[in-house]
Design an enzyme around this catalytic site. Structure first.
Site, mmCIF file in Angstrom:
data_model
loop_
_atom_site.group_PDB
_atom_site.id
_atom_site.type_symbol
_atom_site.label_atom_id
_atom_site.label_comp_id
_atom_site.label_asym_id
_atom_site.label_seq_id
_atom_site.Cartn_x
_atom_site.Cartn_y
_atom_site.Cartn_z
ATOM 1 N N VAL A 178 68.391 -11.177 -71.466
ATOM 2 C CA VAL A 178 69.114 -12.394 -71.831
ATOM 3 C C VAL A 178 69.017 -12.595 -73.340
ATOM 4 O O VAL A 178 67.944 -12.496 -73.925
ATOM 5 C CB VAL A 178 68.517 -13.613 -71.089
ATOM 6 C CG1 VAL A 178 69.251 -14.894 -71.469
ATOM 7 C CG2 VAL A 178 68.566 -13.402 -69.583
ATOM 8 N N HIS B 208 53.933 -18.384 -26.001
ATOM 9 C CA HIS B 208 55.329 -18.022 -25.777
ATOM 10 C C HIS B 208 56.128 -19.250 -25.372
ATOM 11 O O HIS B 208 55.676 -19.984 -24.498
ATOM 12 C CB HIS B 208 55.434 -16.973 -24.672
ATOM 13 C CG HIS B 208 56.857 -16.606 -24.362
ATOM 14 N ND1 HIS B 208 57.603 -15.792 -25.173
ATOM 15 C CD2 HIS B 208 57.677 -16.993 -23.346
ATOM 16 C CE1 HIS B 208 58.820 -15.660 -24.658
ATOM 17 N NE2 HIS B 208 58.882 -16.384 -23.559
ATOM 18 N N LYS C 5 58.752 -28.440 -53.259
ATOM 19 C CA LYS C 5 58.892 -28.197 -51.818
ATOM 20 C C LYS C 5 59.667 -29.312 -51.139
ATOM 21 O O LYS C 5 60.339 -29.105 -50.129
ATOM 22 C CB LYS C 5 57.522 -27.995 -51.160
ATOM 23 C CG LYS C 5 57.072 -26.549 -51.189
ATOM 24 C CD LYS C 5 56.449 -26.111 -52.482
ATOM 25 C CE LYS C 5 57.143 -25.072 -53.260
ATOM 26 N NZ LYS C 5 56.479 -24.674 -54.497
HETATM 27 P P1 NAD Z 1 56.391 -15.503 -62.473
HETATM 28 O O1 NAD Z 1 55.491 -14.746 -63.360
HETATM 29 O O2 NAD Z 1 56.159 -15.529 -61.016
HETATM 30 O O3 NAD Z 1 57.892 -14.970 -62.658
HETATM 31 C C1 NAD Z 1 58.512 -14.891 -63.908
HETATM 32 C C2 NAD Z 1 59.624 -13.866 -63.816
HETATM 33 O O4 NAD Z 1 60.405 -13.933 -64.998
HETATM 34 C C3 NAD Z 1 59.104 -12.436 -63.717
HETATM 35 O O5 NAD Z 1 59.725 -11.806 -62.619
HETATM 36 C C4 NAD Z 1 59.510 -11.815 -65.040
HETATM 37 O O6 NAD Z 1 59.809 -10.448 -64.937
HETATM 38 C C5 NAD Z 1 60.735 -12.638 -65.407
HETATM 39 N N1 NAD Z 1 61.021 -12.702 -66.834
HETATM 40 C C6 NAD Z 1 60.145 -12.857 -67.860
HETATM 41 N N2 NAD Z 1 60.813 -12.916 -69.027
HETATM 42 C C7 NAD Z 1 62.126 -12.813 -68.742
HETATM 43 C C8 NAD Z 1 63.310 -12.816 -69.521
HETATM 44 N N3 NAD Z 1 63.275 -12.966 -70.847
HETATM 45 N N4 NAD Z 1 64.492 -12.682 -68.888
HETATM 46 C C9 NAD Z 1 64.550 -12.553 -67.551
HETATM 47 N N5 NAD Z 1 63.455 -12.533 -66.771
HETATM 48 C C10 NAD Z 1 62.264 -12.677 -67.350
HETATM 49 O O7 NAD Z 1 56.444 -16.968 -63.097
HETATM 50 P P2 NAD Z 1 57.136 -18.300 -62.560
HETATM 51 O O8 NAD Z 1 58.089 -18.010 -61.455
HETATM 52 O O9 NAD Z 1 57.617 -18.996 -63.793
HETATM 53 O O10 NAD Z 1 55.896 -19.058 -61.960
HETATM 54 C C11 NAD Z 1 54.821 -19.424 -62.811
HETATM 55 C C12 NAD Z 1 53.556 -19.666 -62.054
HETATM 56 O O11 NAD Z 1 53.686 -20.725 -61.144
HETATM 57 C C13 NAD Z 1 53.071 -18.468 -61.305
HETATM 58 O O12 NAD Z 1 51.751 -18.229 -61.724
HETATM 59 C C14 NAD Z 1 53.072 -18.875 -59.883
HETATM 60 O O13 NAD Z 1 51.922 -18.410 -59.250
HETATM 61 C C15 NAD Z 1 53.117 -20.381 -59.901
HETATM 62 N N6 NAD Z 1 53.969 -20.882 -58.828
HETATM 63 C C16 NAD Z 1 53.706 -20.542 -57.546
HETATM 64 C C17 NAD Z 1 54.548 -20.970 -56.534
HETATM 65 C C18 NAD Z 1 54.262 -20.583 -55.126
HETATM 66 O O14 NAD Z 1 53.235 -19.967 -54.902
HETATM 67 N N7 NAD Z 1 55.119 -20.904 -54.166
HETATM 68 C C19 NAD Z 1 55.669 -21.715 -56.823
HETATM 69 C C20 NAD Z 1 55.925 -22.029 -58.130
HETATM 70 C C21 NAD Z 1 55.070 -21.597 -59.131
#
Ligand code: NAD
Length: 465
Positions: free
Chosen positions: A238, A444, A50
């Site tokens: 990919v 407001h 962040k």
């Molecule tokens: P995620 O599960 O949110 O997203 C992973 C994405 O990768 C999915 O959309 C999936 O379909 C895609 N994916 C999987 N394999 C793939 C492939 N081979 N090729 C292309 N796309 C593929 O996981 P994340 O973004 O890595 O986050 C992990 C964890 O961290 C989550 O549990 C999340 O809650 C937490 N997190 C939360 C926040 C937040 O709340 N702001 C921020 C960062 C991380």
């Protein structure tokens, strides 16, 4: 060093929340941590990510200084001092780490530095020493996932662990982000705003935040990223990446055919997996399923009496604030109280992209699938005075309610959605009626007026809507 009320395994948000909350209730607590206290969230996740997003926000704001009447000499763009951006971020992390260490000390929590493992007799062994307690709380956290062909080397193929701890002199010029979930979307937003040529490859049919938020809200973010220059490919498969002299070649297939792009760095953001391999769980009789510790979420107890597990190592939303809430449930149960379990269908979710996304409760699709007679109203930030004043009008408020009944979901995308969500979260969890929230006064001019206006619309009348 033995004989604690609670021994906490892991010092991330779940671990330190258990320790702090337990100690505040008079429990004698030991917390075992192999690295620095604060865990992924503080050192490799939420906080540094962040901080980088905020740096991108400032860069964007400076780029729009002309809109406010401030001219940069000859239209010059600000230059990016990447080490300085990272130094500011590290300063925040260090300050919070010191603050947390001080707090643990003041609460008289014994912090044991080392790798802890549960033993068959229910103790926690750390470097040959055994810590015993009437309860153990496992808060082992999670680590980034990778795939064959996408092996993370920390240099050219990286995870968020590396992107939040960059020691490069400058940003890469071209990046491929694999995965359009929360981490992928947040870093695509940072990179795109900092002028990195960014390609986002997501396996599912929706390219940005395909799982979780309401589609109307996620689509606003997808369009905003695409407008700023993120090259988004959905339905992307990919292949094996290939390291070359000039970068990394990323082959992928979509419905429109096969493509290959060359980038300087690949960020793998395809999810996280629980870090439970080396915690002695099986030996101690704690059931583990696909790496996740099995728990009864009404108490957070595992299959072994006296052993609890919370946070990313259990199969609940991987969010620091969910781990905090689970820590309270576990400690209250240790204290013999009757905890109110976390309602996982209504936790607050925030994605700190530009524009920000926040939601709590059911999406419109989920509400319909659950059989509710659904009423939905939306309101754009475009007409909101405060949004115009801050120069950020892209976004909507979407409220999903049961017809004539309570609010089921609040979905936001737009300026400060992260902070505005607090009201939506309360409305959903208090099962408020739209008319009840609509009767409350929203200051407001403020962004929150967009929420008030949306609620009033349910009455069939409106002010500005
Ligand atoms: P995620 O599960 O949110 O997203 C992973 C994405 O990768 C999915 O959309 C999936 O379909 C895609 N994916 C999987 N394999 C793939 C492939 N081979 N090729 C292309 N796309 C593929 O996981 P994340 O973004 O890595 O986050 C992990 C964890 O961290 C989550 O549990 C999340 O809650 C937490 N997190 C939360 C926040 C937040 O709340 N702001 C921020 C960062 C991380």
């Amino acid at each position: 060093m033995t004989d604690f009320d609670v021994v906490v395994l892991g010092g991330g948000p779940g671990g330190y929340a258990s320790a702090l909350y337990g100690a505040s209730a008079g429990l004698k607590v030991a917390m075992v941590e192999q690295n620095k206290v604060g865990g992924t969230c503080l050192h490799r996740g939420c906080i540094p990510a962040k901080a980088l997003l905020q740096a991108a926000e400032v860069y964007r704001a400076v780029g729009h200084a002309g809109d406010f009447g401030f001219r940069l000499p000859d239209g010059a763009a600000p230059t990016i001092d990447w080490p300085a951006v990272n130094a500011r971020k590290s300063g925040i992390v260090n300050q919070l780490t010191k603050g947390l260490s001080g707090l643990l000390k003041r609460r008289k929590i014994t912090v044991v530095n080392g790798h802890g493992r549960l033993t068959a007799d229910g103790a926690v062994a750390v470097d040959g020493q055994a810590l015993t307690g009437r309860a153990v709380i496992v808060c082992a956290g999670s680590v980034p996932r990778s795939l064959p062909g996408l092996e993370i080397d920390g240099d050219r193929v990286v995870s968020s662990d590396h992107t939040t701890n960059s020691d490069r002199p400058a940003l890469p010029e071209r990046v491929a982000v694999i995965g359009g979930g929360v981490i992928g979307a947040e870093f695509a937003s940072v990179f795109t705003d900092l002028r990195v040529q960014t390609t986002l490859l997501e396996a599912l049919p929706d390219g940005v935040l395909p799982i979780g938020p309401d589609r109307d809200v996620a689509d606003v973010l997808a369009r905003a990223l695409a407008r700023r220059g993120t090259d988004i490919h959905a339905d992307a498969r990919v292949g094996t990446v290939e390291r070359t002299n000039s970068g990394v070649v990323v082959p992928f297939e979509t419905k429109s055919g096969s493509e290959k792009i060359e980038v300087d760095q690949v960020l793998v953001a395809i999810g996280r997996r629980p870090a439970t391999e080396d915690c002695g769980l099986e030996e101690a009789g704690v059931r583990v399923e696909r790496g996740f510790v099995e728990v009864d979420t009404t108490t957070m107890l595992t299959s072994r009496p006296g052993v609890y597990a919370i946070g990313d190592c259990v199969n609940t939303p991987g969010l620091a604030h969910v781990a905090y809430a689970e820590a309270v449930v576990a400690i209250q149960h240790v204290l013999g109280e009757r905890p109110v379990p976390v309602d996982y269908t209504r936790v607050p979710w925030v994605v700190y992209t530009h524009p920000e996304v926040g939601w709590a409760g059911l999406t419109e699709a989920e509400a319909r699938a659950a059989g509710h007679d659904v009423e939905v109203h939306k309101h754009a930030f475009a007409g909101n005075g405060r949004a115009m004043i801050i120069g950020d009008t892209d976004g909507i408020v979407k409220v999903v309610a049961q017809r004539g009944g309570p609010i089921l979901g609040v979905h936001l995308v737009g300026p400060w959605a992260s902070e505005l969500l607090a009201e939506g979260y309360l409305a959903v969890n208090w099962e408020a009626l739209p008319s009840e929230v609509g009767a409350f006064i929203h200051p407001h001019p403020s962004l929150s007026e967009a929420i008030g206006e949306t609620m009033i619309t349910f009455s069939g009348r409106s002010l500005h809507g």
